[in-house]
Design a protein around this motif. Structure first.
Motif, PDB file in Angstrom:
ATOM      1  N   PRO A 324     -15.243   0.065  -3.735  1.00 57.94           N
ATOM      2  CA  PRO A 324     -14.101  -1.075  -4.224  1.00 57.94           C
ATOM      3  C   PRO A 324     -14.798  -2.064  -4.413  1.00 57.94           C
ATOM      4  N   LEU A 325     -14.796  -3.589  -4.780  1.00 57.58           N
ATOM      5  CA  LEU A 325     -14.799  -4.434  -4.986  1.00 57.58           C
ATOM      6  C   LEU A 325     -13.875  -6.192  -5.201  1.00 57.58           C
ATOM      7  N   THR A 326     -12.598  -5.351  -4.858  1.00 55.57           N
ATOM      8  CA  THR A 326     -11.638  -6.003  -4.483  1.00 55.57           C
ATOM      9  C   THR A 326     -10.873  -5.467  -3.771  1.00 55.57           C
ATOM     10  N   THR A 327      -9.699  -6.668  -3.168  1.00 54.48           N
ATOM     11  CA  THR A 327      -9.050  -6.155  -1.623  1.00 54.48           C
ATOM     12  C   THR A 327      -7.411  -7.070  -2.193  1.00 54.48           C
ATOM     13  N   PHE A 328      -7.060  -5.546  -1.279  1.00 53.65           N
ATOM     14  CA  PHE A 328      -4.896  -6.544  -1.578  1.00 53.65           C
ATOM     15  C   PHE A 328      -5.616  -6.675  -0.009  1.00 53.65           C
ATOM     16  N   LYS A 329      -4.784  -7.725   0.073  1.00 54.89           N
ATOM     17  CA  LYS A 329      -4.188  -8.635   1.486  1.00 54.89           C
ATOM     18  C   LYS A 329      -3.132  -7.797   2.142  1.00 54.89           C
ATOM     19  N   GLY A 330      -2.858  -7.329   2.726  1.00 53.19           N
ATOM     20  CA  GLY A 330      -1.423  -6.427   3.423  1.00 53.19           C
ATOM     21  C   GLY A 330      -0.648  -6.690   4.478  1.00 53.19           C
ATOM     22  N   PRO A 331       0.199  -7.124   5.098  1.00 50.55           N
ATOM     23  CA  PRO A 331       0.682  -7.688   6.367  1.00 50.55           C
ATOM     24  C   PRO A 331      -0.475  -6.361   7.891  1.00 50.55           C
ATOM     25  N   LEU A 332      -0.593  -5.865   7.253  1.00 51.30           N
ATOM     26  CA  LEU A 332      -1.334  -4.918   8.371  1.00 51.30           C
ATOM     27  C   LEU A 332      -2.302  -3.999   8.012  1.00 51.30           C
ATOM     28  N   LEU A 333      -2.100  -3.599   6.527  1.00 48.47           N
ATOM     29  CA  LEU A 333      -4.107  -3.634   6.361  1.00 48.47           C
ATOM     30  C   LEU A 333      -4.302  -3.868   5.353  1.00 48.47           C
TER      31      LEU A 333
END
Length: 524
Positions: A324-333
């Motif tokens: 993967p090249l992109t990232t979702f910033k979540g509250p837990l993961l």
């Protein structure tokens, strides 16, 4: 680092968003604090995507955007949209199946079905029906934020008695004002000719920003937009789906298949999850022939030997998977990729990697579900992640399956405070839903590059077959176009006959008037 600096367009958008928020605060809420639901006001101040949606729909004109937000927020408070639930809507509305979410179009947009023949105009129930539509839209907005809908009006077996122009106008307003950027397209299927005049009025309500989204299709043409797998038989499709209530048929996510094949039901999955945990958690590779015996495990069992084996197996499994090249910033993961998994038809394109990173100070349990469990293998599909650690999840296409834009994945995560001896299955049964983080991923089918024709491999028969298929496709398009032209010609001929009849009537009336006038002028 210059590539990470915002460009001029992004800076302009940021300024527009801030200007909209500031003017909303100064001009719309300073006089009255109870004009809107405070939850909507708070969301507007925090959610850039929400403000951008309104701005985009109003062509970035802040004055028009503020009018739209004002109307939308007043409607949300009037209908209590934030608090709508099944108990507020009359049960019979769910049971009729006149409105429901099911399936996807060829672009991967969720389908919002309206069975027009089941709608009868009734002033006594109009408010409840409007809340019913708002319930479905708000439910979808929370489940799939930012994902557009394709609205399908199924006009089969409908007539004038089923057309309620006020209700249709309300539905259009939902997409024009209340849920901006939600509408992918609006397809009118198999419309009776007698309703042409009514739908011409509907076109005028859509306005220039949405008129291009209105599509009229016959049974033969609907497959241009929707594949047969999501069309009912009366539209020439093969979808066996039949609406029933309960439950609400809008959550298609199922527990993914594991190395032993599909898992039947969610209850069965959860009852076996504890026993299968050691198998699912990184202990076998795609090429491994050794299967460990299932055993009951808990979160405290973590031997050094198991870690070494897992690490070796992981290296084998991850090899060849698309990073993967992109990232979702979540509250837990943190979830990588942020939005979609890309699959192709080649052997090296059938694996994708999902990387989960625990950003909390506690252990986090996770599991991955999909809308197409018969297609995909997910390893591990359920496990836990230590604070600050990362877990690599390999998603692979099974057998000869092909990825589709309609396929979705759901990553679920929940923080585990101090439940060290608790089993995963029991944990997921007891964890409150409001404590569960959910993140959805789309699937992207890569376009395969067609190899150059090799005369040694491609026979003349293959080339002829391919040419025949292309010719058939072209002929079908010509026939569809011809059908539309024929329909328009018939309409013109019908109108010509009507006009000719009117002219004849006018001539007869004129002659009659002249006769009566001449009779009146004769001397008695």
């Amino acid at each position: 680092m210059a590539e990470h600096e915002p460009n001029e367009g992004e800076q302009d958008l940021t300024k527009k968003i801030e200007e909209t928020r500031q003017r909303f605060k100064n001009e719309l809420i300073q006089d009255s604090t109870d004009k809107y639901d405070s939850r909507d006001v708070e969301r507007l101040q925090k959610d850039d995507d929400l403000v951008e949606g309104y701005l985009t729909w109003r062509l970035y004109v802040v004055d028009d955007t503020l009018k739209m937000i004002d109307e939308s927020f007043q409607w949300r408070k009037e209908f209590g949209v934030n608090d709508l639930n099944e108990s507020i809507i009359p049960k019979w509305m769910f049971e009729t199946g006149a409105v429901y979410l099911h399936g996807y179009d060829k672009e991967g947009n969720k389908l919002f079905w309206f069975k027009v023949k089941l709608h009868i105009k009734d002033a006594k129930t109009v408010v409840d029906k409007k809340k019913y539509i708002a319930f479905w839209l708000e439910r979808y907005a929370k489940k799939e934020p930012g994902m557009p809908l394709t609205v399908v009006f199924d006009m089969a077996e409908s007539g004038i008695s089923n057309i309620d122009m006020d209700f249709v106008k309300y539905i259009i307003n939902c997409f024009k004002v209340y849920y901006p950027k939600f509408l992918s397209k609006m397809i009118i299927v198999d419309m009776p000719w007698i309703m042409n005049a009514a739908w011409k009025i509907v076109r005028s309500w859509l306005g220039p920003e949405a008129i291009s989204k209105l599509k009229f299709a016959s049974k033969a043409e609907i497959q241009t937009f929707i594949g047969p797998e999501y069309l009912p038989p009366h539209m020439g499709g093969t979808d066996p789906f039949k609406y029933s209530y309960p439950p609400l048929p809008d959550d298609d996510f199922q527990t993914p298949t594991n190395e032993n094949g599909p898992i039947g039901s969610e209850d069965e999955t959860e009852s076996k999850e504890g026993e299968m945990e050691s198998k699912d958690a990184l202990e076998s590779s795609f090429s491994s022939e050794i299967v460990a015996k299932p055993k009951k495990v808990n979160f405290l069992e973590d031997s050094l030997g198991a870690e070494d084996n897992d690490r070796a197996d992981l290296n084998v499994r991850v090899k060849g998977a698309r990073k993967p090249l992109t990232t979702f910033k979540g509250p837990l993961l943190d979830v990588s990729p942020a939005e979609e998994l890309s699959f192709g038809s080649g052997e090296l394109e059938k694996k994708c990697l999902i990387i989960l990173t625990n950003v909390t100070k506690n252990q986090v349990a996770f599991k991955v579900r999909t809308t197409a469990p018969e297609k995909y293998r997910v390893k591990p599909s359920s496990s836990s992640c230590e604070p600050g650690a990362s877990v690599d999840i390999v998603v692979s296409l099974h057998g000869g399956s092909q990825a589709s834009p309609q396929d979705r994945f759901l990553v679920m995560a929940a923080e585990m405070d101090s439940v060290g001896t608790q089993e995963l299955a029991q944990f997921w049964k007891e964890v409150p839903k409001n404590k569960v983080m959910e993140h959805r991923l789309r699937c992207h089918a890569l376009d395969s590059v067609k190899p150059a024709v090799n005369p040694l491999r491609e026979s003349p028969m293959d080339a002829a077959t391919s040419g025949q298929q292309e010719l058939n496709t072209a002929l079908m398009r010509v026939m569809a176009c011809n059908s539309r032209l024929e329909l328009k010609l018939n309409t013109c001929l019908w109108m010509q006959k009507v006009l000719a009849g009117l002219v004849l009537v006018l001539v007869v009336l004129n002659l009659l008037c002249l006769h009566l006038l001449g009779t009146a002028q004769r001397p008695s």
